[in-house]
Design a protein around this motif. Structure first.
Motif, PDB file in Angstrom:
ATOM      1  N   LYS A 256       0.631  -1.215  -0.019  1.00 38.54           N
ATOM      2  CA  LYS A 256      -0.045   0.069  -0.026  1.00 38.54           C
ATOM      3  C   LYS A 256       0.880   1.234   0.062  1.00 38.54           C
ATOM      4  O   LYS A 256       0.377   2.352  -0.518  1.00 38.54           O
ATOM      5  N   ASN A 257       1.999   1.138   0.738  1.00 34.98           N
ATOM      6  CA  ASN A 257       3.032   2.241   0.585  1.00 34.98           C
ATOM      7  C   ASN A 257       3.879   2.290  -0.021  1.00 34.98           C
ATOM      8  O   ASN A 257       5.121   3.210   0.149  1.00 34.98           O
ATOM      9  N   ASN A 258       4.333   1.365  -0.990  1.00 37.88           N
ATOM     10  CA  ASN A 258       5.452   1.235  -2.006  1.00 37.88           C
ATOM     11  C   ASN A 258       6.839   1.352  -1.110  1.00 37.88           C
ATOM     12  O   ASN A 258       7.596   2.207  -1.418  1.00 37.88           O
ATOM     13  N   CYS A 259       6.828   0.389  -0.168  1.00 40.73           N
ATOM     14  CA  CYS A 259       8.203   0.382   0.588  1.00 40.73           C
ATOM     15  C   CYS A 259       8.468  -0.961   0.907  1.00 40.73           C
ATOM     16  O   CYS A 259       7.885  -1.863   0.560  1.00 40.73           O
ATOM     17  N   ILE A 260       9.708  -1.335   1.348  1.00 39.73           N
ATOM     18  CA  ILE A 260      10.156  -2.571   1.564  1.00 39.73           C
ATOM     19  C   ILE A 260       9.931  -2.637   3.130  1.00 39.73           C
ATOM     20  O   ILE A 260      10.509  -2.005   3.928  1.00 39.73           O
ATOM     21  N   PRO A 261       9.634  -4.096   3.154  1.00 35.12           N
ATOM     22  CA  PRO A 261       9.329  -4.511   4.658  1.00 35.12           C
ATOM     23  C   PRO A 261      10.374  -5.272   5.218  1.00 35.12           C
ATOM     24  O   PRO A 261      10.854  -6.302   4.710  1.00 35.12           O
ATOM     25  N   MET A 262      11.145  -4.788   6.158  1.00 38.69           N
ATOM     26  CA  MET A 262      12.327  -5.189   6.655  1.00 38.69           C
ATOM     27  C   MET A 262      12.164  -5.559   8.397  1.00 38.69           C
ATOM     28  O   MET A 262      11.425  -4.931   8.929  1.00 38.69           O
ATOM     29  N   VAL A 263      12.825  -6.673   8.891  1.00 38.78           N
ATOM     30  CA  VAL A 263      13.028  -7.058  10.025  1.00 38.78           C
ATOM     31  C   VAL A 263      14.427  -6.775  10.543  1.00 38.78           C
ATOM     32  O   VAL A 263      15.278  -7.065   9.748  1.00 38.78           O
ATOM     33  N   PHE A 264      14.530  -6.508  11.898  1.00 34.98           N
ATOM     34  CA  PHE A 264      15.975  -6.251  12.454  1.00 34.98           C
ATOM     35  C   PHE A 264      16.022  -7.207  13.617  1.00 34.98           C
ATOM     36  O   PHE A 264      14.960  -6.706  14.554  1.00 34.98           O
ATOM     37  N   ILE A 265      16.718  -8.005  14.097  1.00 34.29           N
ATOM     38  CA  ILE A 265      16.544  -8.983  15.210  1.00 34.29           C
ATOM     39  C   ILE A 265      18.038  -8.704  15.741  1.00 34.29           C
ATOM     40  O   ILE A 265      19.013  -8.948  15.164  1.00 34.29           O
ATOM     41  N   PHE A 266      17.951  -8.311  17.122  1.00 36.15           N
ATOM     42  CA  PHE A 266      19.336  -8.199  17.806  1.00 36.15           C
ATOM     43  C   PHE A 266      19.451  -9.192  18.780  1.00 36.15           C
ATOM     44  O   PHE A 266      18.489  -9.484  19.790  1.00 36.15           O
ATOM     45  N   PHE A 267      20.544  -9.996  18.548  1.00 33.43           N
ATOM     46  CA  PHE A 267      20.778 -11.075  19.647  1.00 33.43           C
ATOM     47  C   PHE A 267      21.748 -10.844  20.757  1.00 33.43           C
ATOM     48  O   PHE A 267      22.439  -9.689  20.602  1.00 33.43           O
ATOM     49  N   SER A 268      21.784 -11.567  21.747  1.00 34.10           N
ATOM     50  CA  SER A 268      22.586 -11.265  22.961  1.00 34.10           C
ATOM     51  C   SER A 268      24.156 -11.150  22.678  1.00 34.10           C
ATOM     52  O   SER A 268      24.841 -10.838  23.588  1.00 34.10           O
ATOM     53  N   ASP A 269      24.573 -11.921  21.768  1.00 35.06           N
ATOM     54  CA  ASP A 269      25.966 -12.159  21.494  1.00 35.06           C
ATOM     55  C   ASP A 269      26.592 -10.830  20.631  1.00 35.06           C
ATOM     56  O   ASP A 269      27.728 -10.775  20.024  1.00 35.06           O
ATOM     57  N   GLY A 270      25.852  -9.659  20.509  1.00 30.98           N
ATOM     58  CA  GLY A 270      26.358  -8.468  20.024  1.00 30.98           C
ATOM     59  C   GLY A 270      26.226  -8.579  18.234  1.00 30.98           C
ATOM     60  O   GLY A 270      26.780  -7.548  17.708  1.00 30.98           O
ATOM     61  N   VAL A 271      25.262  -9.243  17.957  1.00 28.23           N
ATOM     62  CA  VAL A 271      25.220  -9.494  16.604  1.00 28.23           C
ATOM     63  C   VAL A 271      23.537  -9.166  15.934  1.00 28.23           C
ATOM     64  O   VAL A 271      22.776  -9.464  16.978  1.00 28.23           O
ATOM     65  N   TYR A 272      23.354  -8.639  14.750  1.00 28.46           N
ATOM     66  CA  TYR A 272      22.126  -8.179  14.499  1.00 28.46           C
ATOM     67  C   TYR A 272      21.896  -8.903  13.269  1.00 28.46           C
ATOM     68  O   TYR A 272      22.628  -9.115  12.311  1.00 28.46           O
ATOM     69  N   TYR A 273      20.568  -9.435  12.864  1.00 28.48           N
ATOM     70  CA  TYR A 273      20.055  -9.928  11.587  1.00 28.48           C
ATOM     71  C   TYR A 273      18.978  -8.909  11.080  1.00 28.48           C
ATOM     72  O   TYR A 273      18.247  -8.709  11.341  1.00 28.48           O
ATOM     73  N   THR A 274      19.343  -8.726   9.551  1.00 25.30           N
ATOM     74  CA  THR A 274      18.318  -8.041   9.010  1.00 25.30           C
ATOM     75  C   THR A 274      17.943  -8.669   7.602  1.00 25.30           C
ATOM     76  O   THR A 274      18.586  -9.779   6.831  1.00 25.30           O
ATOM     77  N   GLU A 275      16.692  -8.689   7.210  1.00 22.29           N
ATOM     78  CA  GLU A 275      16.149  -9.230   6.056  1.00 22.29           C
ATOM     79  C   GLU A 275      14.852  -8.434   5.527  1.00 22.29           C
ATOM     80  O   GLU A 275      14.135  -7.776   6.291  1.00 22.29           O
ATOM     81  N   ASP A 276      14.744  -8.628   4.282  1.00 29.59           N
ATOM     82  CA  ASP A 276      13.633  -8.056   3.427  1.00 29.59           C
ATOM     83  C   ASP A 276      12.645  -9.274   3.593  1.00 29.59           C
ATOM     84  O   ASP A 276      12.791 -10.458   3.280  1.00 29.59           O
ATOM     85  N   LEU A 277      11.432  -8.825   4.075  1.00 31.33           N
ATOM     86  CA  LEU A 277      10.453 -10.073   4.389  1.00 31.33           C
ATOM     87  C   LEU A 277       9.862 -10.456   3.251  1.00 31.33           C
ATOM     88  O   LEU A 277       9.335 -11.614   3.328  1.00 31.33           O
ATOM     89  N   LYS A 278       9.974  -9.835   2.126  1.00 33.33           N
ATOM     90  CA  LYS A 278       9.364 -10.240   0.806  1.00 33.33           C
ATOM     91  C   LYS A 278      10.147 -11.222   0.334  1.00 33.33           C
ATOM     92  O   LYS A 278       9.682 -12.034  -0.551  1.00 33.33           O
ATOM     93  N   THR A 279      11.519 -11.307   0.230  1.00 30.47           N
ATOM     94  CA  THR A 279      12.490 -12.209  -0.367  1.00 30.47           C
ATOM     95  C   THR A 279      12.748 -13.176   0.827  1.00 30.47           C
ATOM     96  O   THR A 279      13.638 -14.212   0.395  1.00 30.47           O
ATOM     97  N   ALA A 280      12.714 -13.197   2.052  1.00 28.35           N
ATOM     98  CA  ALA A 280      13.207 -13.919   3.115  1.00 28.35           C
ATOM     99  C   ALA A 280      12.758 -15.535   2.920  1.00 28.35           C
ATOM    100  O   ALA A 280      11.697 -15.686   2.384  1.00 28.35           O
ATOM    101  N   GLU A 281      13.571 -16.293   3.134  1.00 28.38           N
ATOM    102  CA  GLU A 281      13.231 -17.696   3.290  1.00 28.38           C
ATOM    103  C   GLU A 281      12.822 -17.938   4.389  1.00 28.38           C
ATOM    104  O   GLU A 281      13.284 -17.694   5.403  1.00 28.38           O
TER     105      GLU A 281
END
Length: 144
Positions: free
Chosen positions: A83-108
């Protein structure tokens, strides 16, 4: 301050640091004292709008093969992005000082139903929830 607000504030602090480190100046967050369906929006350097969800995980980034968000959150982010012509992203921050990011449209990903806490903010009551399990790709893990 309740656990939900504490968690929300921490998510925003982590994202602000990430934005500062990557010279992102055009961003906004939803209110941190409400159950919003996404955490905020920002613009990439190329002008592309991103809608995002942020999660903190009290485990190391290599503990599990997948990470999860509720399916209704996933569905909402995809619908919002269309609806808003944008990319849906998720950012996950883990306890070991690492983060994960992914485009939800193309995520496995795959969908499951599991018994989970009713809320992530300290409620121990369990209910069945539909989940979106996102496969963690090592190429999308970064030092926070």
């Amino acid at each position: 301050m309740n656990k939900f607000i504490e968690s929300s504030k921490k998510e925003r602090e982590l994202m602000k640091k990430l934005f500062e480190r990557n010279n992102v100046s055009m961003y906004s967050f939803t209110e941190d004292d409400s159950f919003d369906r996404h955490d905020g929006e920002y613009y990439r350097k190329d002008g592309q709008k991103i809608v995002f969800e942020v999660k903190n995980r009290a485990v190391a980034s290599n503990k599990y093969r997948t990470t999860v968000i509720e399916k209704k959150k996933y569905d909402y982010l995809l619908e919002y992005s269309v609806k808003n012509n944008c990319i849906p992203m998720v950012f996950i921050f883990f306890s070991d000082g690492v983060y994960y990011t992914e485009d939800l449209k193309t995520a496995e990903k795959y969908f499951t139903v599991k018994r989970c806490p009713k809320t992530t903010a300290g409620n121990n009551d369990k209910i069945e929830k539909e989940l979106c399990e996102i496969v963690i790709k090592k190429t999308n893990l970064f030092s926070a």
